[in-house]
Structures are given as structure tokens and as C-alpha cells.
Design a protein around this motif. Structure first.
Motif, PDB file in Angstrom:
ATOM      1  N   LYS A 142     112.267  -5.890  16.740  1.00 27.27           N
ATOM      2  CA  LYS A 142     111.034  -5.342  16.179  1.00 27.27           C
ATOM      3  C   LYS A 142     111.251  -3.853  15.970  1.00 27.27           C
ATOM      4  CE  LYS A 142     108.722  -4.327  20.544  1.00 27.27           C
ATOM      5  NZ  LYS A 142     107.468  -4.454  21.296  1.00 27.27           N
ATOM      6  N   CYS A 143     110.245  -3.221  15.464  1.00 30.06           N
ATOM      7  CA  CYS A 143     110.326  -1.786  15.266  1.00 30.06           C
ATOM      8  C   CYS A 143     110.231  -1.083  16.615  1.00 30.06           C
ATOM      9  CB  CYS A 143     109.184  -1.302  14.379  1.00 30.06           C
ATOM     10  SG  CYS A 143     109.454  -1.548  12.639  1.00 30.06           S
ATOM     11  N   LYS A 144     110.996  -0.055  16.700  1.00 33.63           N
ATOM     12  CA  LYS A 144     110.870   0.767  17.890  1.00 33.63           C
ATOM     13  C   LYS A 144     109.502   1.414  17.912  1.00 33.63           C
ATOM     14  CE  LYS A 144     112.955   4.717  20.192  1.00 33.63           C
ATOM     15  NZ  LYS A 144     113.100   4.022  21.479  1.00 33.63           N
ATOM     16  N   ASN A 214     102.558  -2.045  17.987  1.00 34.83           N
ATOM     17  CA  ASN A 214     101.971  -3.291  17.501  1.00 34.83           C
ATOM     18  C   ASN A 214     102.363  -3.572  16.058  1.00 34.83           C
ATOM     19  OD1 ASN A 214     100.560  -1.323  16.265  1.00 34.83           O
ATOM     20  ND2 ASN A 214      98.624  -1.754  17.276  1.00 34.83           N
ATOM     21  N   CYS A 215     103.465  -3.056  15.668  1.00 33.15           N
ATOM     22  CA  CYS A 215     103.926  -3.359  14.317  1.00 33.15           C
ATOM     23  C   CYS A 215     104.336  -4.827  14.248  1.00 33.15           C
ATOM     24  CB  CYS A 215     105.107  -2.460  13.952  1.00 33.15           C
ATOM     25  SG  CYS A 215     105.810  -2.836  12.344  1.00 33.15           S
ATOM     26  N   PRO A 216     103.907  -5.512  13.202  1.00 29.30           N
ATOM     27  CA  PRO A 216     104.219  -6.949  13.149  1.00 29.30           C
ATOM     28  C   PRO A 216     105.636  -7.260  12.696  1.00 29.30           C
ATOM     29  CG  PRO A 216     102.929  -6.324  11.246  1.00 29.30           C
ATOM     30  CD  PRO A 216     103.039  -5.076  12.116  1.00 29.30           C
ATOM     31  N   PHE A 217     106.332  -6.267  12.249  1.00 28.32           N
ATOM     32  CA  PHE A 217     107.674  -6.513  11.727  1.00 28.32           C
ATOM     33  C   PHE A 217     108.544  -7.191  12.782  1.00 28.32           C
ATOM     34  CE2 PHE A 217     112.044  -5.005  11.173  1.00 28.32           C
ATOM     35  CZ  PHE A 217     112.305  -5.476   9.905  1.00 28.32           C
ATOM     36  N   ARG A 218     109.204  -8.245  12.383  1.00 28.41           N
ATOM     37  CA  ARG A 218     110.064  -8.978  13.307  1.00 28.41           C
ATOM     38  C   ARG A 218     111.299  -9.491  12.586  1.00 28.41           C
ATOM     39  NH1 ARG A 218     106.986  -7.101  16.097  1.00 28.41           N
ATOM     40  NH2 ARG A 218     106.035  -7.793  18.036  1.00 28.41           N
ATOM     41  N   ASN A 238     106.109  -6.935   7.336  1.00 25.31           N
ATOM     42  CA  ASN A 238     105.040  -5.941   7.283  1.00 25.31           C
ATOM     43  C   ASN A 238     105.236  -4.893   8.366  1.00 25.31           C
ATOM     44  OD1 ASN A 238     103.403  -7.300   5.229  1.00 25.31           O
ATOM     45  ND2 ASN A 238     103.249  -8.888   6.799  1.00 25.31           N
ATOM     46  N   HIS A 239     104.690  -3.772   8.090  1.00 22.94           N
ATOM     47  CA  HIS A 239     104.740  -2.680   9.064  1.00 22.94           C
ATOM     48  C   HIS A 239     103.351  -2.072   9.197  1.00 22.94           C
ATOM     49  CE1 HIS A 239     109.124  -2.413   9.635  1.00 22.94           C
ATOM     50  NE2 HIS A 239     109.168  -2.864   8.398  1.00 22.94           N
ATOM     51  N   SER A 240     103.112  -1.603  10.356  1.00 29.90           N
ATOM     52  CA  SER A 240     101.822  -0.964  10.610  1.00 29.90           C
ATOM     53  C   SER A 240     101.947   0.556  10.578  1.00 29.90           C
ATOM     54  CB  SER A 240     101.285  -1.407  11.972  1.00 29.90           C
ATOM     55  OG  SER A 240     102.164  -0.989  12.994  1.00 29.90           O
ATOM     56  N   HIS A 241     102.971   1.052  10.031  1.00 34.70           N
ATOM     57  CA  HIS A 241     103.252   2.490  10.138  1.00 34.70           C
ATOM     58  C   HIS A 241     104.132   2.893   8.975  1.00 34.70           C
ATOM     59  CE1 HIS A 241     107.316   1.379  11.479  1.00 34.70           C
ATOM     60  NE2 HIS A 241     106.686   0.354  12.019  1.00 34.70           N
ATOM     61  N   GLN A 242     104.290   4.143   8.848  1.00 34.59           N
ATOM     62  CA  GLN A 242     105.211   4.653   7.863  1.00 34.59           C
ATOM     63  C   GLN A 242     106.638   4.442   8.347  1.00 34.59           C
ATOM     64  OE1 GLN A 242     104.468   5.957   4.787  1.00 34.59           O
ATOM     65  NE2 GLN A 242     102.516   5.035   5.324  1.00 34.59           N
TER      66      GLN A 242
HETATM   67 ZN    ZN Z   1     107.430  -1.475  11.739  1.00 35.06          ZN
END
Ligand code: ZN
Ligand code: ZN
Lengths: 690, 690
Positions: A142-144, A214-218, A238-242
Motif C-alpha cells: 500500500k502507500c506509505k 487510509n489510502c485505498p491503493f493496494r 485509487n489514492h486518497s492523496h497527492q
Molecule cells: Zn496512495
DNA sequence: TAATGGGTGCACT
DNA sequence: AAGTGCACCCATT
């Protein structure tokens, strides 16, 4: 012996013992939609030609949707045993089951080889991967999580006074935001929903400590016992952030170190370029849609655009997702732009926690934009001078409408990946921004086109979606910017242009000094000089420390004397301490490259005038207007930006020197990816031998 | 070398290099309330006498409350520098700042020594510690999260049909409960609270993956660089769940293994006793309040009783905590009972998530009681036979009002620590339950008094509070039972009494078989026989596998033939597979102890008739009434239980054999803890040499 | 600085 | 497939 999985004994058979940083596969297209993706050529076609190439897997799209797709034929539909067995569960879940299979995956001998391989793919996209969970048969990435650290600015010892005001203001916001967002379930109902509704939805429970993770990227890597291979799937793009590439992160340094240890020359070269593009505020070549490749549909199918949601609490749209294509006018004009947007909120979290103080959209937009500007490069955040402070207050008070302030605020560093994370296509007019030919392989001298051609083709299919999983609108002043209301158009325009001169009294030392730094961050001219030097003389082989302990190159340059830094870029880096080491490391190779020296030069112990001779505008201990870029790299473009930027006039000035350097970079990368072919409607990486 | 903390080099000075499993300290009482607790005798007084004694630290109470306390003088008030500096922050926070300092703390040479030492203290209290967070300067412990595993029952291959009905019902509840409880912030406001309110409260964010790991209990070990010592503080003595000792847990097995490896004979002996008390449904000696020791006030001061909260969503009481003393009538009659209760909910979590289906209190009580009965011992849960199912449906349908059903449901295993986690003192009448003399050291032949005297005095001050951190009322069918509405009185009465005969047709093989198991779990007669044998011949030295690899004793007994199990207890254990190994391990020592053999006997390879000859009631492959306890160990007592149980009549029948065995156990433990002295108003463990 | 508090990476279960 | 035990961090005071 303990912890060793016997299944991997079979796995490590000599047949598939390829090193993990090669993807030179001939890849046939699996046509069966019910069969798992199988590599028909499991061994490496050739280990000699490009033993350490940056992986460029073709991702096959696996889109499950309630909408029937006519273009399903070349959509790589379902796949893993669990999916085929389980059939369709819920309508809501289908939208989350958009899978992207990374198809040419090396035969990793060890689980730990997967992450570095993926990092090669995702670091250039501004995605820092961490392992969420792993065992012998799977690794989930996932995203750090972004650092909170809103007080990181205060740690500056030389921080001037008068800045706590904004900090306190934002701190209150942060607190509210943090505690107003438990943000646990991916999809939540209102607190008073009936049990029937509750039971019908199966939201995921995840760790929810903070809003930062809580970024959904997986990305999921799964080891198949049958195939004895790892398969990698992007479960949620998807990402919840830049997205932004941060060369200063410790993880990236380790990654880079491993590249050197593995003698992965090509990857080192590519990431060195990436670092310099980041530092120089040059645009990072990211996902574009090549024309006439047949993949547009897939991209558009994958880029599921979530319904535009106001920041008012609403759970209605949480499970309804629609797939939209690019706006026709925009699509025709900007064929190379990804159809990414993150306008809507998927309401995965915090539905019950509406942000109480909802700012108007413009304010949010500007503020977040400023925040990106302030926080993208750590040096900007860490300086904490009145200029930065001024930006902060500007954004809060709406001064951003002033074009002069805009000039300082809007030029976002390219590392923010604004190109990639376009936020609201409906509000942004990209007309006339891109006038390039839609055919990427045709010769072109337009710099933007060069950037497009530089693109790693694997990222074509990634096109990360930036979605807002937080329903609140955050005055977040930190790295993870959740606001989906970024004016990407203005950002983008500034990426290609340097900031116009700002009028400051050179005698105001503090303010002036900070202005130089800020302007330097905004401008690209001097950076381009560096890049030119860098690219011209770059020799990735010098990065290899074979036979040398890992930390040698680092330990050589752990301290720098600020007085030695004549160049404002270097001085700027030195101000932030540790971040200065990297640039010295790289500069060493600028020196060593042409001479083929195996040992990097320590700039602390060499004549710095030697360095200065290679760099224009280098003046030791001199601050002032002479640091202004001698030439402005600007292009004509419109910046409607909701009508705020129309007073701004920017001119295009071609910098041939920069152009040449970029073309060198582009041609280098094009050489690497010239073997991408269309096979049966999908892009395949075809080994030239075949 | 990496990761080694140089600070601990100093720490490991020869002066304080005591092994961590000794607490034979002479301990002076720090009288200063503004000074950090300091050991005046840093070295061990003597390492010869009791080198591996179970730690019995005196905990000093640190109570901060908005209520002024008259008994503050011997309350160990504030202490740590931050507390004295920071003064009082919030009223809400004060209630969470009840600190219990564990005072005689060994000079741990390694951070990893702390956990085993604490496990010796907390395992007997039914608390399984895990590390929440640690670094070189601190270790934070919390309760181990309970397994959800409501599907564990289904994994039984021989599970009969007809049970999925209840499972499905409870599953829906579970799902709702899980997803209806993000349970993140400790104190949360409603979704629509104003920003002012939100910012004034600083709720903690914690990991909130599931409702199973939100217990507030925390123990913190901190290494002081100045003092070069570790200090251990119980930060929050509340629990959101029932406490129960689970000898089958893997962690406990490792802990026990370490005890053997460390040759900690006394601890091994104590925990062997604890295991057998658990298996035999004997009461676990836990926190009691010794009379006239002056600590009663402290206990009462510490046992902050949270306001009784209905299950209706409410955030009003989240920060209001009141300190109550025992009900005067109860206190006078049961001076040795801890003043623990968990009636109220501190509303640390899930305030915004009201449980939509609120059951009435009685139903919840019975159901949870039943669930404890079903799930405390894994064998009960894993059988999954119609009898268990019947209990389940009984609880749901309110059949618990039937005294016959009550007889089956209410007898909770002693390992559930109902003694300790009394739920609602206002509802429970303990009159006539305890008629012992209030002076624990005076001779008594009452079994209950023996149990009280068995108590490790260190646990006096622990008195874990069981509080409900979940605001919902869960139909949770698993180990972590959150419901605070347990009728502890009925539970307690059943601990001392065996279940009355149940009328079943012996010809119904399945049902009958399960009934035997259930009754066996409820009765204590045959178990007591084991204990008698065990205690009489027990020799802890035989548990030491010095020079033998760690897993030897385990690997010797990994499989058992069910046909070899003549004793119903063994047969019962064999039904659940792995849990049978432990009892064989222990039985080995019953055999080996008297002979002094260093090698445990594998019962798979010895004549089992030898074993049978030591055990009464052993009949191979025979099920039926002969397994009924020959004598009922019951005591007269009232069971008001909201008026539901008044039809139930229980008679006291003294079992002299059981009594003798218990006295043996009691005297053994009394011998160990005879050195507890009152020093300066606090209990201190005084080394006899001094 | 020392001490405290907490986020989160990641593998174990 | 996911919860969670644990430690490596960072932040604050
Ligand atoms: Zn992300
Ligand atoms: Zn607990």
C-alpha cells in the motif's frame, strides 16, 4: 531453518531463477478470460542485453462492473481462483474489484525481491510502497503513510519569529480534522441507518489510526503454488492523496542503495534522472495515453470516476461508481493526458464525521495548492521563513487572487505529480496547453512532447486515481494532502514555466534569502543547467559500488560546510542538513562521469571552483538578483483557473539547451521502450530477439 | 551490534545484574509524594534463598482525581516528572491517570526480560499481556486481543448438523457489531458537535481494527537513563472484557517454556497449580482485600467506578468518573472480595455507534454467561454438539429462567475470573457467600478462606477493573466477552459447586456424550482428584529441562490415541486435539515426580493402566451416569439475580477429600507468601534473611 | 537532554 | 484474508 517455506523450495527451481530486476520477456496474450494469466516464456529471453532494466510490465485490466462493457474482449477479465469461484458478491464490491495485472513478473526467488521491483515501477509515479501484510504466499503493498509532523517546521533552529500565528491556526484545524475522522470503514453508513442496510454492505475494517494511512491503493503479490510463480495485481488504483516523488525519503535511499548493490545500472540512471527532475522542478513524465493504441478504452474503463460529491456528509454515493470517458473536447485536444480525476469522494470514510467548517472551494483549492508548494520539498517546509509564512497567510486570507501572489504560490514542484492527479476535469480547461502531435513516436521538438516520450510505457496504464477517501475538507498542512480540489491546470502550467521575477529589496537579508530559495524552487532555469550537465556527462556505471561497502558513498559526504555552497541550489540544500548529502552525491558523478573514476569525489575535499566552473551563476556567499534565471522557460498557455488567473501572462521562451538535454533523456528512454508492441489489442513488451 | 543501545551498557553494570525473575527485595516505602519512586535497595538482598520466586511487587497507587481524597497520605501520589510539571490537563484525562507503580522491579538486563516477569504477575490474573509498542527505553503492554474466530466451531470436522441456525443468527449480529463500531477515539463527540467542543477534548487515537483489541488496560515499562533502571507502571487497570486464564494459549506455553529454561522452579510450581485450578474448575485465587492493612482505601480509591450507563448511546458520561467505595453491607461481609466492578461503561469507544438492537439486560446477561461457559475452555467451543447448541438457543430464547437450564449454563469455569471481575455490585448480593473470618492469617478450614489465603498478595492491589469500552451490547459469541452485565454472583456460586445432575437419556449417544462433557466441565469432583494427586506428588524440579532442548517435552507428546483415554477428562481433552498434550505433560510429572526422573514419561509408550490406577472414575470408552461426580461440592447461598434464580436451591456438601487437597495447595502457597509484611502502611515483600 | 507518547512497517498467526 | 504482535521510528515537552 524456521520460517522457511518448503513450497518455495520448489519455487526456487533452476528453471526460473531469474533476477528480479529484469522484465525482458516476450509476452503472449492470454485470450481466455477464465484462465489465470500465465507467462508462456518463463525464463528470461536474454540476460545480456538489459540485465537490470527498469521493469515495464504490461498491466492487463480486469474490470468488473455492473455496466456491461463492449470492450471487454481485450479487458483481461477474471483470473484468480477466488474470484472465479466467488462470482459476484455485491454491487458495491464490484467497483473495488478493478484489478490490474502486472503481467511480466520476474520469477522472484525471494519474497523480498518483490518490493524493490515494484518500487521501480511506482516510485516514478510518486507512490512510495510499503508492505501492509505479507506471508510466504502473498505480499500486500500500500502507500506509505505520510508523516503528520505539522510542527516539523518548528524544529528549524534558525526559524524566524512571527510564524507561529499560522501554525496555531492550522494546528487547530489539524486537531479537529484528526479527531473528527475516525475513518475506519471503507464504506460506512450513517449512524442511524437501519440494520438491513448495514448488513447488506460489507465494509472493510482496516487500521485506522490516522487519516494518513487510509489510502485505498493496494498492490497484491500472490504466489501460486501451481504455477510456482508470483503474480502481481493492482487491486485498487485509487489514492486518497497527492502523489509525489520524495527523493529524500529514507525508504527511497535504501531502495537506491539496493539498486547500486545490485548493479542495476539502468534503474540507477532512470532514478537519477527522476531525482533531478524533482529537484529541478522539471515535469515528471508520467502516465499518458498514447494515441491509437487501442488501450484508451481500457484506460477509460479503468479510470472509474467516482460521483462528484460535495463536502457535505453523504453516504448515498458511497457505493455508486460510474465509468466515464474523457470529455470529448478535452480528449481530442489532450490525447496524452490521463483521464484521471479525483473530483468525487468515494466516501469510504468519515461519512459520519462531516467537516464542520466547510471552506469554499476556491479557498480550499488555493490553500491546498499552497500547501503542496510549501511541503513538497522538505527544504521548503523546513526553511520556515517569513516568505513561506506569507504564503500560508495568503492562502488563508484569499490573497491568492492577487496574481503576484499566485506567481509565487502556484508553481508547484513537478514532484507533486499534478500532471497525474488532475482533480476536477469539469472545472479545468486545458485548451491550448497541449498542442503536440498525438503520435508520440513521430519526431517532435516540443519539450512537452519530449516529456511524453520519456514516459515509461508501463505507467501508461497506471494512471493513478486520486480519490478523496476523507469526507472532510482538511486544512491539512502536511505531506499528505487530501483535498481533491486542486487546480491542476494552474499547477501544470507552472510546472513548465518559471516564476516571473519577484520584486524584493536585496538588502533585506532574511526575506531576501528566503525569496531566493522560494524562487529557486519555482524556477527551473538553473536546475535545467544542472540537468544539462548531469545528463550530458552522466555515467550510471559510476554509481556502482561493486565490492565497496554499501554505505561508502554516503559516508563520504555526511557533512557540508554551508560556506562552500556558492550555488543557491546547493546552499538551499545545505540549509536543510541531511538533504544536502544527496545532491553532493550526484554532483560527484557529474565530476566523475567523464573521467570514468570509480571513486566519487568528495566536494568537501576538492576545489569547489572546479565545480563552479561547470555551473553557471555560482557565486559563493552571494545572494541577490544574480540568481535569477537568465532565461525563462515559459510557454503560452491559458490559465482560466476559475477566472482567477486570467490576468497572468506568461511567455514561452524556448531554451534550446534544456531542450537538448531533455531530448537526450527522452531518446534514452525511448530506446529502452521501443520494443513495446501491440499484440492482440494489448501492449506487449516484445523482446527484439523474437 | 546494530540496534544495541549504548545506554544499556551502563545499565548492565555488575551492581544491578540480577536475574529478572526474582523479587526478594527488602523494600522501603518512598514517602515523598513529589519524588519518583526509587528503589533504596537496588541490589538483590539475597540471590540464594529464592532465586526464581514469582514476582510480588508492591504497587504504589498514583491516583489523580478531581475528588479530593482524605486518604491521600498513603496513596502514592504523583511521581513522574511530566505529571508534576504538567499539572492537571483535563478533567477527562485525570481519570485515566490512575497509575500503579510496580515497585520492586528487578534490574532487567534486557528489555526482553520484562515481559516474562510481568507475565508471572498478570497471567494468574487472567491477563495475557502483549507488547503494544517498544523501543530501547520503553515497553508498553496491553491485553492480548482475543481471537474472533466465531467460525472456529465450524472447523470441527465432526460437527453435527442443525447448528448453523444459531451461527447465522449470531453472525449477523457480529457483522453488525463489527462494522457498527469503528471504535477509534477514546472519547468521541457526536457527529454534529461544534468545533469548539471537538477541539477541547483530546481523544486518543488508537488502532481500531476490531472491537477485540480496544481494552484500555496498559502496563508501561520505562527505562530511566538517570536511574539506569526500569520502572513499571500500570497505566490503566480497566478492562473491556472478562479476564480469564487460558493455559492453552501459545503465548502461555512459550512463557512456561521459558520458566523451565530459566529453572524458575517456584514459578513453574505456581503456574502448574494455576493450570490445574483452571482445568479443575477450581477457583483461581485472585485479588482480595486483606483486612486492617490500611490498603483498603487505596483499593477503593483506585477502583474508580464508572457511571452506570445504559446501552443507549451517550457521550455525556464519557469523562465523568466517580470513585465509590464498596457497599457498606457488602464490604463488612466480604472484606476479602475486591472492590472491583465493571458496571458502568467508560464510553471510551463507539459512542457514536449505538447498538441498534438493544436486548434487555437479562437476556444479555444470560447469553453472555452462557457464552463464557461455552467458550472459556476451548474444548467446549470446539465440540459444537447439540448440547452446546441447545445452550445457545436457550440463551437467546430466554430459557435461562428455567432453573434446570440455569444449572447447565451458569456454572462458569473458574478460569473466567468471575471472582475478579464482578460486574454490578448494586445488583448482586453476596450475603452469606463468604462467612470467613476477616483476618486472613488466622487459621480457618473453610475452603473459600483457603483460597483467599492462597492469594498472591501482589494481586491484592491489582484488582483489575472490567469496564465496558464498547457501548454496544454484543451478541458476541467468542472469547472476548464485552458485556458488563454478568451475574457474577451466580457465577461465583457455581464455581464452588458442581452442577446438579441433569436428566438425559443415556441412550442418545451424541447428546449424551456432549452432556458428559458439559457436566464434566461443570463439575469439580474428578478434577479435584487430579489435583490431589498432583499436589501430593508434585515436584517442580521435574519440570526443569536443563540441558534438554526446549521443545523436547512438547515434542514427546504431540499425538494421543483417543482409545487410550479411559478417564473422561482425558477423553474430553483428546476430543479437541492439541489441548490434550498439556494434560499429558502434566500427568507425566505426576508419574515422574516421586521417582525423581529427569525425563518425562510419554504416556503413549507406557502402560496406561498405571495411570488409570492413580485416577478414580477411570473407565475406558464408557459414557454415562458413572461420570457423575460422586459428591456435590455445593454451598448454601442466595442467588437473587434480579429475581430470576430464587427458585434454585443448592445444598452444601462438604467434600473432605477436596478440602484436604485444597488445604495442601493453600498451605503451599501460604508458605511462599508468608513474608509479606506491612511496612509503613504498604504491603512489602520482606526477604526472610533481612 | 530525558522522558513520554504515539504512528506505522511488516511479518506472524 | 486479515488481525495484530512487536519494534523502529518520530513528535512533544
Ligand atoms: Zn496512495
Ligand atoms: Zn484487558
Amino acid at each position: 531453518m524456521e520460517g522457511f517455506n518448503p513450497a518455495h523450495i520448489e519455487h526456487a527451481s533452476p528453471i526460473n531463477s531469474s533476477d528480479s530486476h529484469s522484465s525482458s520477456f516476450v509476452y503472449a496474450l492470454p485470450k481466455s478470460a477464465s484462465e489465470y494469466v500465465v507467462n508462456h516464456n518463463e525464463g528470461r529471453a536474454s540476460a545480456s542485453g538489459n540485465p537490470a532494466a527498469v521493469p515495464s510490465p504490461i498491466m492487463t485490466l480486469n474490470l468488473k462492473s455492473t455496466h456491461s462493457l463492449n470492450s471487454d474482449q481485450h479487458v483481461h477479465t477474471s483470473t484468480s481462483p477466488t474470484e472465479t469461484i466467488g462470482h459476484i458478491h455485491h454491487v458495491e464490491k464490484l467497483n473495488q474489484n478493478n484489478l490490474i495485472h502486472l503481467d511480466p513478473v520476474p520469477n522472484f526467488e525471494d519474497k523480498s525481491d518483490i518490493k524493490p521491483w515494484l518500487q521501480k515501477i511506482f516510485y516514478p509515479q510518486g507512490i512510495e510502497l510499503v508492505i501492509e501484510r505479507s506471508d510466504t504466499f502473498k505480499v500486500v503493498f500500500k502507500c506509505k503513510a505520510a508523516k503528520r509532523g505539522r510542527n516539523a517546521r518548528r524544529k528549524r533552529k534558525d526559524k524566524p519569529k512571527g510564524q507561529d500565528h499560522e501554525d496555531e491556526k492550522s494546528k487547530i484545524n489539524d486537531d479537529e480534522l484528526e479527531y473528527a475522522s475516525p475513518s475506519n470503514a471503507t464504506v460506512t453508513n450513517g449512524p442511524q441507518t437501519s440494520p438491513d442496510q448495514t448488513s447488506s454492505i460489507k465494509p472493510k475494517k482496516k487500521r485506522c489510526v490516522s487519516r494518513f494511512n487510509n489510502c485505498p491503493f493496494r498492490v497484491r503479490a500472490t504466489y501460486s503454488l501451481k504455477r510456482k510463480r508470483w503474480s502481481i495485481v493492482v487491486m485498487d488504483n485509487n489514492h486518497s492523496h497527492q502523489l509525489k516523488f520524495n527523493p529524500d525519503s529514507e525508504e527511497y535511499k535504501k531502495f537506491k542503495e539496493k539498486l547500486r548493490k545490485d548493479n542495476d545500472v539502468d534503474a540507477i540512471k532512470k532514478f537519477d534522472e527522476l531525482e533531478y527532475r524533482t529537484l529541478a522542478n522539471l515535469p515528471i513524465p508520467t502516465a499518458t495515453i498514447p494515441c491509437d493504441c487501442g488501450l484508451t478504452n481500457e484506460i477509460q474503463s479503468f479510470n472509474v470516476v467516482l460521483p462528484t460529491n460535495s463536502n457535505v456528509t453523504s453516504s448515498a454515493s458511497s457505493s455508486t461508481v460510474s465509468s466515464i470517458s474523457l470529455d470529448s473536447s478535452n480528449a481530442s485536444k489532450r490525447p496524452c493526458l490521463p483521464s484521471v480525476n479525483n473530483t468525487g469522494s468515494i466516501n469510504t470514510n468519515n461519512v459520519r464525521k462531516p467537516k464542520s467548517q466547510c471552506k469554499n472551494k476556491d479557498t480550499l483549492l488555493k490553500r491546498t495548492t499552497m500547501q503542496n508548494f510549501l511541503t513538497t520539498k522538505s527544504r521548503l517546509r523546513k526553511t520556515g521563513t517569513p516568505t513561506s509564512s506569507q504564503h500560508s497567510s495568503t492562502a488563508f486570507s484569499g490573497y491568492i487572487d492577487d496574481p503576484f501572489n499566485l506567481n509565487e504560490i502556484l508553481p508547484l514542484p513537478a514532484s507533486d505529480f499534478k500532471l497525474n492527479t488532475v482533480t476536477n476535469l469539469n472545472e479545468i480547461d486545458f485548451t491550448n496547453i497541449f498542442t503536440k502531435s498525438p503520435h508520440p513516436h513521430s519526431g517532435s521538438t516540443h519539450p512537452r512532447q519530449v516529456f511524453d516520450q520519456l514516459d515509461d510505457c508501463s505507467s501508461i496504464l497506471f494512471s493513478p486515481l486520486t480519490t478523496n477517501t476523507n469526507n472532510e475538507f482538511e486544512g491539512e498542512s502536511d505531506d499528505f494532502v487530501h483535498s481533491p480540489y486542486l487546480n491542476s491546470e494552474a499547477d501544470f502550467s507552472q510546472i513548465l514555466s518559471s516564476a516571473p521575477p519577484v520584486h524584493h529589496d536585496p538588502n533585506e537579508t532574511h526575506q531576501e534569502n528566503q525569496d531566493i530559495i522560494d524562487r529557486f524552487a519555482n524556477s527551473s532555469q538553473e536546475h535545467n543547467e544542472y540537468i544539462l550537465q548531469y545528463l550530458t556527462h552522466f555515467d550510471a556505471a559510476n554509481h556502482n559500488n561493486i565490492g565497496v561497502p554499501n554505505n561508502n558513498s554516503h559516508s563520504l559526504n555526511t557533512q557540508h560546510n554551508v560556506s562552500d555552497l556558492g550555488n543557491p541550489l546547493l546552499r538551499q540544500e545545505a540549509l536543510v542538513g541531511s538533504s544536502s548529502t544527496k545532491i553532493f552525491d550526484e554532483l560527484k558523478f557529474v565530476q566523475n562521469g567523464p573521467h570514468g573514476s570509480q571513486h566519487p569525489i568528495d566536494f568537501q575535499h576538492v576545489d569547489h571552483r572546479h565545480l563552479s566552473s561547470n555551473e553557471p551563476q555560482v557565486r559563493s556567499h552571494q545572494y541577490g538578483p544574480q540568481q535569477q534565471p537568465p532565461q525563462q522557460l515559459q510557454y503560452h498557455q491559458n490559465q482560466p483557473h476559475d477566472g482567477h488567473n486570467h490576468e497572468q501572462h506568461q511567455t514561452v521562451q524556448k531554451d534550446m539547451q534544456t531542450h537538448e538535454s531533455l531530448e537526450i533523456m527522452g531518446n534514452t528512454l525511448l530506446e529502452e521502450f521501443k520494443d513495446i508492441k501491440m499484440v492482440n489489442g494489448e501492449l506487449k513488451y516484445v523482446k527484439p530477439e523474437d
